[in-house]
Write a protein that holds these residues in place. Structure first.
Motif, short mmCIF file in Angstrom:
data_model
loop_
_atom_site.label_atom_id
_atom_site.label_comp_id
_atom_site.label_asym_id
_atom_site.label_seq_id
_atom_site.Cartn_x
_atom_site.Cartn_y
_atom_site.Cartn_z
N UNK A 67 -15.79 -5.21 0.29
CA UNK A 67 -14.53 -5.03 -0.42
C UNK A 67 -13.83 -3.70 -0.08
N UNK A 68 -14.54 -2.57 -0.01
CA UNK A 68 -13.84 -1.32 0.32
C UNK A 68 -13.18 -1.33 1.71
N UNK A 69 -13.76 -2.05 2.66
CA UNK A 69 -13.15 -2.14 3.98
C UNK A 69 -11.78 -2.81 3.90
N UNK A 70 -11.72 -3.93 3.22
CA UNK A 70 -10.47 -4.68 3.09
C UNK A 70 -9.49 -3.90 2.21
N UNK A 71 -9.98 -3.28 1.15
CA UNK A 71 -9.11 -2.50 0.26
C UNK A 71 -8.43 -1.36 1.01
N UNK A 72 -9.16 -0.72 1.91
CA UNK A 72 -8.58 0.37 2.69
C UNK A 72 -7.47 -0.15 3.61
N UNK A 73 -7.69 -1.29 4.22
CA UNK A 73 -6.66 -1.87 5.08
C UNK A 73 -5.43 -2.24 4.27
N UNK A 74 -5.64 -2.81 3.09
CA UNK A 74 -4.52 -3.16 2.21
C UNK A 74 -3.74 -1.89 1.83
N UNK A 75 -4.45 -0.82 1.48
CA UNK A 75 -3.79 0.43 1.11
C UNK A 75 -2.98 0.99 2.27
N UNK A 76 -3.54 0.94 3.48
CA UNK A 76 -2.80 1.42 4.65
C UNK A 76 -1.56 0.58 4.90
N UNK A 77 -1.69 -0.74 4.83
CA UNK A 77 -0.53 -1.61 5.03
C UNK A 77 0.53 -1.37 3.96
N UNK A 81 4.32 -0.36 4.48
CA UNK A 81 5.29 -1.38 4.09
C UNK A 81 5.28 -1.53 2.57
N UNK A 82 5.84 -0.56 1.83
CA UNK A 82 5.76 -0.61 0.36
C UNK A 82 6.49 -1.81 -0.25
N UNK A 83 7.37 -2.44 0.51
CA UNK A 83 8.11 -3.58 -0.02
C UNK A 83 7.40 -4.91 0.20
N UNK A 84 6.28 -4.91 0.91
CA UNK A 84 5.55 -6.16 1.17
C UNK A 84 4.88 -6.68 -0.10
N UNK A 85 4.92 -7.99 -0.25
CA UNK A 85 4.24 -8.65 -1.37
C UNK A 85 2.76 -8.82 -1.03
N UNK A 86 1.92 -9.14 -2.03
CA UNK A 86 0.51 -9.42 -1.73
C UNK A 86 0.34 -10.55 -0.70
N UNK A 87 1.20 -11.57 -0.77
CA UNK A 87 1.11 -12.67 0.19
C UNK A 87 1.43 -12.20 1.60
N UNK A 88 2.39 -11.29 1.73
CA UNK A 88 2.74 -10.76 3.05
C UNK A 88 1.60 -9.92 3.62
N UNK A 89 0.95 -9.15 2.76
CA UNK A 89 -0.17 -8.32 3.22
C UNK A 89 -1.33 -9.21 3.65
N UNK A 90 -1.63 -10.24 2.86
CA UNK A 90 -2.70 -11.17 3.23
C UNK A 90 -2.38 -11.84 4.55
N UNK A 91 -1.15 -12.26 4.72
CA UNK A 91 -0.74 -12.90 5.98
C UNK A 91 -0.91 -11.96 7.16
N UNK A 93 -3.03 -9.50 7.46
CA UNK A 93 -4.46 -9.33 7.73
C UNK A 93 -5.02 -10.56 8.43
N UNK A 94 -4.67 -11.73 7.92
CA UNK A 94 -5.21 -12.98 8.48
C UNK A 94 -4.71 -13.21 9.90
N UNK A 95 -3.44 -13.00 10.14
CA UNK A 95 -2.87 -13.32 11.45
C UNK A 95 -3.11 -12.25 12.50
N UNK A 96 -3.44 -11.04 12.08
CA UNK A 96 -3.68 -9.98 13.06
C UNK A 96 -5.13 -9.86 13.48
N UNK A 97 -6.04 -10.39 12.66
CA UNK A 97 -7.45 -10.28 12.98
C UNK A 97 -8.03 -8.92 12.64
N UNK A 98 -7.31 -8.12 11.85
CA UNK A 98 -7.80 -6.78 11.49
C UNK A 98 -9.20 -6.87 10.87
#
Length: 101
Positions: A67-77, A81-91, A93-98
Motif C-alpha cells: 500500500x505505501x508504494x501505491x500511495x506514494x505514486x498517487x501522492x506524486x501524481x 495534477x491537482x485537478x485529476x480525479x481518483x478515476x483519472x489517477x487510477x487510469x 497508474x493502470x495504463x502506464x504500468x507504474x
C-alpha cells in the motif's frame, strides 16, 4: 533476530532476478462472482519488505507492505495534477504500468 546488511546496488540478469512475480497469496481473477473482471488492477511490491517495528526492523509481506508504494505514486501524481480525479489517477497508474511490473 534478523540482521540487515545494506550494500551497494548491483545489476542482476537472468534467473537471479526475483521480480516481477505475483505473490502466491495475492488476489487473482476472475472471481466466480464477476467472471468478466480480472483482478488485481494494480500490483506493487509486497513480499519481503523491510519495515520498522518498534525499535528495530523486520521483513514483512502483504497488502500493508504494498500500500505505501501505491500511495506514494498517487501522492506524486496528485502533486503534479491537482485537478485529476481518483478515476483519472487510477487510469494513469493502470495504463502506464507504474505499479504493474
Amino acid at each position: 533476530m534478523p540482521v540487515v546488511k545494506i550494500s551497494r546496488a548491483v545489476s542482476v540478469v537472468g534467473n537471479g532476478v526475483l521480480s516481477p512475480r505475483v505473490a502466491a497469496f495475492s488476489s487473482r481473477g476472475p472471481s466466480p462472482a464477476f467472471p468478466g473482471i480480472i483482478k488485481p488492477d494494480i500490483a506493487a511490491p509486497g513480499v519481503g519488505i523491510l519495515a520498522a517495528q518498534g525499535n528495530s526492523y523486520v521483513f514483512r509481506s502483504g497488502t500493508s507492505m504494498s500500500c505505501p508504494h501505491v500511495s506514494a505514486i498517487v501522492a506524486l501524481l496528485k502533486s503534479l495534477h491537482p485537478d485529476w480525479s481518483p478515476a483519472m489517477i487510477k487510469s494513469a497508474i493502470i495504463t502506464s504500468g507504474i505499479c504493474n511490473k
